[in-house]
Write an enzyme that holds these catalytic residues in place. Structure first.
Site, PDB file in Angstrom:
ATOM      1  N   VAL A   1       1.569   5.131   3.766  1.00  0.00           N
ATOM      2  CA  VAL A   1       0.585   4.750   4.784  1.00  0.00           C
ATOM      3  C   VAL A   1      -0.822   4.857   4.195  1.00  0.00           C
ATOM      4  CG1 VAL A   1      -0.379   5.321   7.046  1.00  0.00           C
ATOM      5  CG2 VAL A   1       2.094   5.462   6.666  1.00  0.00           C
ATOM      6  N   LYS A   2      -1.548   3.746   4.346  1.00  0.00           N
ATOM      7  CA  LYS A   2      -2.908   3.711   3.800  1.00  0.00           C
ATOM      8  C   LYS A   2      -3.889   4.023   4.928  1.00  0.00           C
ATOM      9  CE  LYS A   2      -4.626   0.467   0.325  1.00  0.00           C
ATOM     10  NZ  LYS A   2      -4.879  -0.965   0.122  1.00  0.00           N
ATOM     11  N   VAL A   3      -4.739   5.004   4.688  1.00  0.00           N
ATOM     12  CA  VAL A   3      -5.754   5.363   5.695  1.00  0.00           C
ATOM     13  C   VAL A   3      -7.126   5.301   5.036  1.00  0.00           C
ATOM     14  CG1 VAL A   3      -4.137   6.894   6.926  1.00  0.00           C
ATOM     15  CG2 VAL A   3      -5.712   7.868   5.238  1.00  0.00           C
TER      16      VAL A   3
ATOM     17  N   LEU B   1       0.926   0.217   3.191  1.00  0.00           N
ATOM     18  CA  LEU B   1       0.615  -0.571   4.385  1.00  0.00           C
ATOM     19  C   LEU B   1      -0.482   0.169   5.139  1.00  0.00           C
ATOM     20  CD1 LEU B   1       4.287  -1.372   5.574  1.00  0.00           C
ATOM     21  CD2 LEU B   1       2.817  -2.740   4.080  1.00  0.00           C
TER      22      LEU B   1
END
Ligand code: G3P
Length: 215
Positions: free
Chosen positions: A82-84, A56
């Protein structure tokens, strides 16, 4: 090779998950914006359906915003990654989130050096976008080969997640290289199911059986 579905479409996720094909899901703001309803609900639902990592993505571009969003996204489920974005702030967030046992997928990767830095920051996944490189006349799959070669020289645990996949040949090429994960749009996974000789063969089996049973 792990197969992730690159979508926020619940129907597609359920369909391919019921076939036992999915090891995880990747989403991004564009994919979520294409679906009806509340994105937060969709994200929560996806984490429940899938027994595997669900990426996400944060939409903040600076460190403190990414940290706040990342911690909140993780509340949707223990399987949230967590996508950064591949930026200086993104890598700083990657390092901190990883130290808090929140795994990170560094996205929008277009070079070996970016992949190397994401791995150094402790990313669980690095996501090179091969289709977008092909689109501008560069060789996306060569990037996968190069990252694979560099990572194999060291002890990085970071996995190569091949993203921006456009057709089934991309999948075969990624598998030959030994990429850890491909994330596929539903349409590409659907195409992989089919072969004209399977359809012809099945039609012939059924026609022969019908002839025999009516003789
Ligand atoms: O996983 C990244 C992917 O969603 C980007 O694909 O087709 O927009 O380049 P595309």
């Amino acid at each position: 090779m792990k197969i992730f579905l690159d979508t926020a479409n619940l129907e597609s996720i359920k369909k391919f998950n019921d076939m036992g094909l999915l090891d995880g899901i990747t989403t991004n703001p564009t994919l979520l914006s294409r679906e009806q309803g509340d994105p937060a609900e969709a994200m929560r639902e996806i984490t429940k359906i899938i027994d595997g990592d669900v990426s996400l993505e944060v939409v903040s571009t600076e460190y403190s915003g990414m940290m706040e969003e990342g911690r909140n996204l993780r509340k949707y489920g223990e399987n949230v990654v967590v996508k950064v974005p591949m930026t200086a702030d993104g890598l700083r967030a990657c390092k901190t989130l990883t130290s808090e046992d929140i795994p990170v997928n560094v996205t929008l990767v277009f070079s070996v050096n970016q992949a190397l830095l994401a791995a150094k920051s402790g990313a669980r996944y690095v996501s090179p976008f091969i289709g977008r490189l092909d689109d501008i006349g560069e060789d996306g799959m060569q990037l996968i080969e190069d990252i694979d070669e560099v990572f194999s020289n060291y002890d990085f645990e970071t996995e190569i997640l091949v993203a921006s996949v456009r057709h089934p040949m991309h999948v075969i090429e990624a598998a030959k290289i030994g990429a850890d994960v491909v994330t596929l749009p539903p349409a590409v996974l659907e195409k992989m199911l089919h072969h004209p000789l399977t359809d012809i063969g099945l039609a012939n089996f059924l026609a022969d059986w019908k002839k025999k049973s009516s003789s």
